[in-house]
Motif scaffolding. Structure first.
Motif, PDB file in Angstrom:
ATOM      1  N   PHE A 130       5.032  -2.827   3.401  1.00 55.66           N
ATOM      2  CA  PHE A 130       3.760  -3.161   2.744  1.00 55.66           C
ATOM      3  C   PHE A 130       2.952  -4.217   3.490  1.00 55.66           C
ATOM      4  CE2 PHE A 130       6.267  -1.521  -0.935  1.00 55.66           C
ATOM      5  CZ  PHE A 130       5.505  -0.371  -1.121  1.00 55.66           C
ATOM      6  N   ALA A 131       1.647  -4.185   3.243  1.00 56.15           N
ATOM      7  CA  ALA A 131       0.680  -4.998   3.991  1.00 56.15           C
ATOM      8  C   ALA A 131       0.691  -6.460   3.581  1.00 56.15           C
ATOM      9  CB  ALA A 131      -0.722  -4.420   3.799  1.00 56.15           C
ATOM     10  N   ASP A 132       0.424  -7.312   4.540  1.00 64.23           N
ATOM     11  CA  ASP A 132       0.224  -8.732   4.301  1.00 64.23           C
ATOM     12  C   ASP A 132      -1.170  -8.906   3.702  1.00 64.23           C
ATOM     13  OD1 ASP A 132      -0.019 -11.456   4.332  1.00 64.23           O
ATOM     14  OD2 ASP A 132       0.109 -11.674   6.508  1.00 64.23           O
TER      15      ASP A 132
ATOM     16  N   LEU B 204     -16.763  -3.766  -6.950  1.00 62.28           N
ATOM     17  CA  LEU B 204     -16.420  -4.324  -5.639  1.00 62.28           C
ATOM     18  C   LEU B 204     -15.827  -3.294  -4.690  1.00 62.28           C
ATOM     19  CD1 LEU B 204     -14.850  -7.740  -6.720  1.00 62.28           C
ATOM     20  CD2 LEU B 204     -17.194  -7.264  -5.990  1.00 62.28           C
ATOM     21  N   GLY B 205     -15.522  -2.098  -5.204  1.00 68.62           N
ATOM     22  CA  GLY B 205     -14.939  -1.060  -4.364  1.00 68.62           C
ATOM     23  C   GLY B 205     -15.917  -0.562  -3.316  1.00 68.62           C
ATOM     24  N   LYS B 206     -15.359   0.006  -2.261  1.00 70.35           N
ATOM     25  CA  LYS B 206     -16.163   0.497  -1.143  1.00 70.35           C
ATOM     26  C   LYS B 206     -16.368   2.003  -1.171  1.00 70.35           C
ATOM     27  CE  LYS B 206     -16.108  -3.740   0.286  1.00 70.35           C
ATOM     28  NZ  LYS B 206     -17.294  -4.602   0.090  1.00 70.35           N
ATOM     29  N   GLY B 207     -15.956   2.640  -2.272  1.00 72.04           N
ATOM     30  CA  GLY B 207     -16.221   4.067  -2.448  1.00 72.04           C
ATOM     31  C   GLY B 207     -15.176   4.995  -1.889  1.00 72.04           C
TER      32      GLY B 207
ATOM     33  N   ALA C 209      -2.423   1.217   5.370  1.00 70.75           N
ATOM     34  CA  ALA C 209      -3.746   1.347   4.751  1.00 70.75           C
ATOM     35  C   ALA C 209      -4.816   0.660   5.589  1.00 70.75           C
ATOM     36  CB  ALA C 209      -3.726   0.751   3.353  1.00 70.75           C
ATOM     37  N   SER C 210      -5.989   1.266   5.667  1.00 72.08           N
ATOM     38  CA  SER C 210      -7.111   0.668   6.380  1.00 72.08           C
ATOM     39  C   SER C 210      -7.666  -0.499   5.572  1.00 72.08           C
ATOM     40  CB  SER C 210      -8.210   1.707   6.588  1.00 72.08           C
ATOM     41  OG  SER C 210      -8.748   2.097   5.327  1.00 72.08           O
ATOM     42  N   GLU C 211      -8.479  -1.326   6.198  1.00 71.21           N
ATOM     43  CA  GLU C 211      -9.079  -2.449   5.474  1.00 71.21           C
ATOM     44  C   GLU C 211      -9.914  -1.960   4.294  1.00 71.21           C
ATOM     45  OE1 GLU C 211     -12.239  -6.155   6.042  1.00 71.21           O
ATOM     46  OE2 GLU C 211     -11.321  -5.233   7.814  1.00 71.21           O
ATOM     47  N   ALA C 212     -10.588  -0.841   4.450  1.00 72.63           N
ATOM     48  CA  ALA C 212     -11.400  -0.304   3.357  1.00 72.63           C
ATOM     49  C   ALA C 212     -10.539   0.072   2.162  1.00 72.63           C
ATOM     50  CB  ALA C 212     -12.184   0.917   3.846  1.00 72.63           C
ATOM     51  N   VAL C 213      -9.371   0.677   2.424  1.00 70.34           N
ATOM     52  CA  VAL C 213      -8.462   1.056   1.343  1.00 70.34           C
ATOM     53  C   VAL C 213      -7.886  -0.185   0.683  1.00 70.34           C
ATOM     54  CG1 VAL C 213      -6.245   2.146   0.808  1.00 70.34           C
ATOM     55  CG2 VAL C 213      -7.892   3.322   2.281  1.00 70.34           C
TER      56      VAL C 213
ATOM     57  N   LEU D  23      10.137   5.048  -0.436  1.00 73.59           N
ATOM     58  CA  LEU D  23      10.097   3.916   0.492  1.00 73.59           C
ATOM     59  C   LEU D  23      10.963   4.147   1.721  1.00 73.59           C
ATOM     60  CD1 LEU D  23      10.059   0.803  -1.874  1.00 73.59           C
ATOM     61  CD2 LEU D  23       8.155   2.029  -0.823  1.00 73.59           C
ATOM     62  N   ALA D  24      11.911   5.056   1.608  1.00 72.51           N
ATOM     63  CA  ALA D  24      12.751   5.377   2.770  1.00 72.51           C
ATOM     64  C   ALA D  24      12.070   6.386   3.682  1.00 72.51           C
ATOM     65  CB  ALA D  24      14.088   5.931   2.306  1.00 72.51           C
ATOM     66  N   SER D  25      10.979   6.972   3.201  1.00 72.65           N
ATOM     67  CA  SER D  25      10.271   7.986   3.987  1.00 72.65           C
ATOM     68  C   SER D  25       9.132   7.353   4.771  1.00 72.65           C
ATOM     69  CB  SER D  25       9.721   9.074   3.062  1.00 72.65           C
ATOM     70  OG  SER D  25       8.623   8.572   2.310  1.00 72.65           O
ATOM     71  N   SER D  26       8.423   8.171   5.510  1.00 73.31           N
ATOM     72  CA  SER D  26       7.261   7.695   6.266  1.00 73.31           C
ATOM     73  C   SER D  26       5.962   7.957   5.516  1.00 73.31           C
ATOM     74  CB  SER D  26       7.208   8.382   7.641  1.00 73.31           C
ATOM     75  OG  SER D  26       7.147   9.792   7.475  1.00 73.31           O
ATOM     76  N   GLU D  27       6.057   8.656   4.393  1.00 71.79           N
ATOM     77  CA  GLU D  27       4.877   9.006   3.604  1.00 71.79           C
ATOM     78  C   GLU D  27       4.816   8.115   2.364  1.00 71.79           C
ATOM     79  OE1 GLU D  27       2.539  11.096   4.613  1.00 71.79           O
ATOM     80  OE2 GLU D  27       3.703  11.419   6.448  1.00 71.79           O
ATOM     81  N   ILE D  28       4.158   6.988   2.469  1.00 72.84           N
ATOM     82  CA  ILE D  28       4.059   6.043   1.362  1.00 72.84           C
ATOM     83  C   ILE D  28       2.628   6.038   0.843  1.00 72.84           C
ATOM     84  CG2 ILE D  28       4.245   3.604   0.716  1.00 72.84           C
ATOM     85  CD1 ILE D  28       6.410   3.299   2.780  1.00 72.84           C
ATOM     86  N   PRO D  29       2.439   6.140  -0.476  1.00 73.96           N
ATOM     87  CA  PRO D  29       1.084   6.088  -1.034  1.00 73.96           C
ATOM     88  C   PRO D  29       0.378   4.783  -0.667  1.00 73.96           C
ATOM     89  CG  PRO D  29       2.666   6.838  -2.674  1.00 73.96           C
ATOM     90  CD  PRO D  29       3.470   6.344  -1.511  1.00 73.96           C
ATOM     91  N   ASP D  30      -0.937   4.761  -0.825  1.00 72.49           N
ATOM     92  CA  ASP D  30      -1.714   3.575  -0.468  1.00 72.49           C
ATOM     93  C   ASP D  30      -1.297   2.352  -1.278  1.00 72.49           C
ATOM     94  OD1 ASP D  30      -3.351   5.112   1.302  1.00 72.49           O
ATOM     95  OD2 ASP D  30      -4.467   5.839  -0.444  1.00 72.49           O
TER      96      ASP D  30
END
Length: 561
Positions: free
Chosen positions: A179-181, A98-101, A401-405, A151-158
């Motif tokens: 984090f994303a909804d 189901l991944g988008k590559g 994160a983008s929708e693809a991610v 989490l206190a930084s601006s660089e958070i993994p996907d």
């Protein structure tokens, strides 16, 4: 042919061998309604989401029927598997990736030495997912420190994995803000695009609502009791000891068993079991310790049952029936070793020990038979047990994160949530046949490559509904599930069961000293009156204000009409 053993869903089972944590294996069923709870809350005030508000956010539950368990779930038990599986005929729960590559960077706790990122296991998993999952593993022993800094930084993994035991301090607030909804992807029937995620019990999804939004992908966990009083059945049978059915009977039996000169004591520390036999509200996490009783909201430390459990445990120590190393302290030796060596005949531990220790002793051909006794009511009647949390580990996706991610991350979780007995389950937990494991006596056994590569990584992203499967010891799997079913019949859900609640920060450390006080009291270093005074101090120091806060959560979300 079938895996040698499986205890799902808690990935803490994968850590048990490192002595970091024990597996919590149990079953779950959909939450019909979120009874009790609170307001949707905010980053600063905390709170929870339940009732009608939650129903709009929760994914539709659709049970997977790819594999039929030998023992269906009952009373909240795990699914049970006792029959061998024909691995040549395993079905796929994810026929098409189901991944988008794309690429998904994942931060997760890891115990031990991570394998090289380019290895056959990771390659095979990424192919099944349809995306490139890149792990940024962090030492599980110090994960909370790294987590706070990231989490206190601006660089958070996907994607970030956060276990419940790391969900302290400012982490819940960071979860809400960073984090994303996932509602637009998973709420209602949208989840059906990811069948294995749709099969996650609704209770677990309810625990994934933070700040009024569906933010986490939950790993389902036990809600029936998971602490078992184990006993040496081989010795009990030989000596003619009868299993106790009351607190007094246990003490009498313990005195009969104990012979200090022969270096045999009845038991190890039994505080966890005491809380269960006296019906003390769950101490697994703070919200579960609150319950509406006779029109009043009470916390576990305020109850007579709490004091009675401590007093009974103190009596065990005072009678000299507890192993002296247990009295000396938690770090004094290994309770399991004392038990299997015969220095104690009873100890309590996570239900996963039933299989782990039985397999260990079978391999050593010791003749030791480990069995679990049912929890009894302190007065000889039925026990009054309390449910634990239906999810304890979450995967979150960055708000940036983008929708693809996002969809690639969901595709990854959908693969690792595959049910026991599927191709994806075997791949996630054992790797590739001939590369990571070989089949011996009809059972796949990991080789060195499997032990080095197929550990701690993908299994942390998500898991299937609670499952117990030990094809090499089917009688243990059957016994575990049936124990859960019997105990589940006496298990109730307290007022805040299944809700993700963020307490106001000012109350975070309010009850932190009670565990040490409990240990001091049962060992005779403090008195019950010291606990009563500590409870009074707790009330005056914020406990009563916290009660008002929890009561408002209940009132704000009470059913209408």
């Amino acid at each position: 042919m079938t895996p040698k053993s499986a205890s799902v869903p808690s990935r803490r089972s994968f850590l048990a061998s490192t002595a970091i944590a024990a597996a919590a294996v149990a079953g779950g069923t959909p939450l019909l309604t979120a009874c009790g709870g609170g307001s949707s809350g905010s980053t600063n005030k905390g709170g929870t989401t339940s009732g009608k508000d939650a129903k709009k956010l929760l994914p539709t539950f659709v049970a997977q029927n790819v594999v039929t368990p030998d023992i269906p779930s009952k009373n909240g038990s795990s699914l049970g598997f006792t029959q061998p599986l024909n691995m040549a005929e395993l079905k796929a729960s994810v026929p098409t990736p189901l991944g988008k590559g794309g690429t998904v960077k994942v931060m997760a706790p890891f115990w031990g030495s991570p394998p090289k990122s380019q290895n056959p296991y990771y390659t095979a998993m990424n192919k099944a997912i349809g995306a490139d999952i890149v792990f940024q593993n962090q030492d599980g022993n110090t994960y909370d420190q790294k987590l706070g800094a990231v989490l206190a930084s601006s660089e958070i993994p996907d994607m970030v994995v956060i276990p419940n035991w790391n969900m302290g301090g400012k982490i819940p607030s960071a979860v809400i803000s960073k984090f994303a909804d996932l509602g637009p992807y998973l709420a209602g029937d949208k989840v059906k695009e990811y069948p294995n995620l749709a099969a996650i019990p609704t209770d677990a999804w309810q625990r994934s609502l933070f700040g009024g939004k569906l933010l986490g992908i939950p790993m389902p966990a036990a809600w029936v009791p998971n602490i078992v009083p184990f006993y040496r059945k081989d010795v009990f049978d030989k000596e003619g000891y009868q299993l106790p059915t009351s607190a007094d009977a246990f003490l009498a039996l313990a005195k009969d068993i104990t012979n200090a000169k022969a270096k045999r004591w009845a038991c190890d520390d039994m505080k966890w079991t005491a809380f269960n036999i006296f019906g003390v509200l769950s101490g697994q996490e703070k919200p579960l310790g609150w319950n509406m009783t006779d029109g009043k909201l009470v916390y576990r430390i305020e109850t007579d049952a709490y004091l009675e459990a401590l007093e009974w445990t103190r009596k065990l120590y005072a009678a000299g029936v507890v192993h002296p190393d247990a009295k000396a302290g938690k770090t004094q030796g290994d309770p399991a070793l004392r038990f299997t060596s015969g220095e104690t005949l009873i100890y309590n531990q996570d239900i996963s020990h039933w299989y782990a220790k039985t397999a260990e002793q079978a391999a050593q051909k010791t003749g030791v038979v480990i069995w679990g006794m049912d929890i009894f009511g302190h007065d000889g009647g039925d026990p009054a047990l309390w449910a634990g949390s239906p999810a304890n580990i979450w995967s979150f996706i960055s708000k940036k994160a983008s929708e693809a991610v996002v969809r690639d991350a969901l595709a990854a979780a959908n693969v690792t949530a595959a049910p026991y007995g599927t191709k994806e389950y075997m791949l996630t937990n054992y790797g590739e046949e001939g590369v990571h494991y070989t089949v011996e006596n009809g059972l796949p056994v990991k080789n060195d490559k499997g032990n080095n590569e197929v550990i701690n990584a993908y299994v942390m992203l998500d898991g299937p509904p609670p499952t117990i499967a030990h094809p090499d010891l089917p009688e243990i799997a059957k016994a575990q599930v049936e124990w859960q079913q019997r105990m589940g019949a006496f298990t109730k859900k307290s007022s805040f069961y299944g809700l993700q609640i963020v307490e106001p920060a000012r109350y975070t450390n309010l009850a932190n000293d009670f565990e040490q006080l409990e240990d001091d009291v049962v060992r005779g270093r403090k008195k019950i009156s010291d606990v009563q005074q500590a409870v009074s101090d707790w009330r005056a120091g914020g406990g009563d204000k916290l009660r008002e806060w929890y009561r408002k959560l209940l009132d704000d979300n009470a059913p209408q009409g």
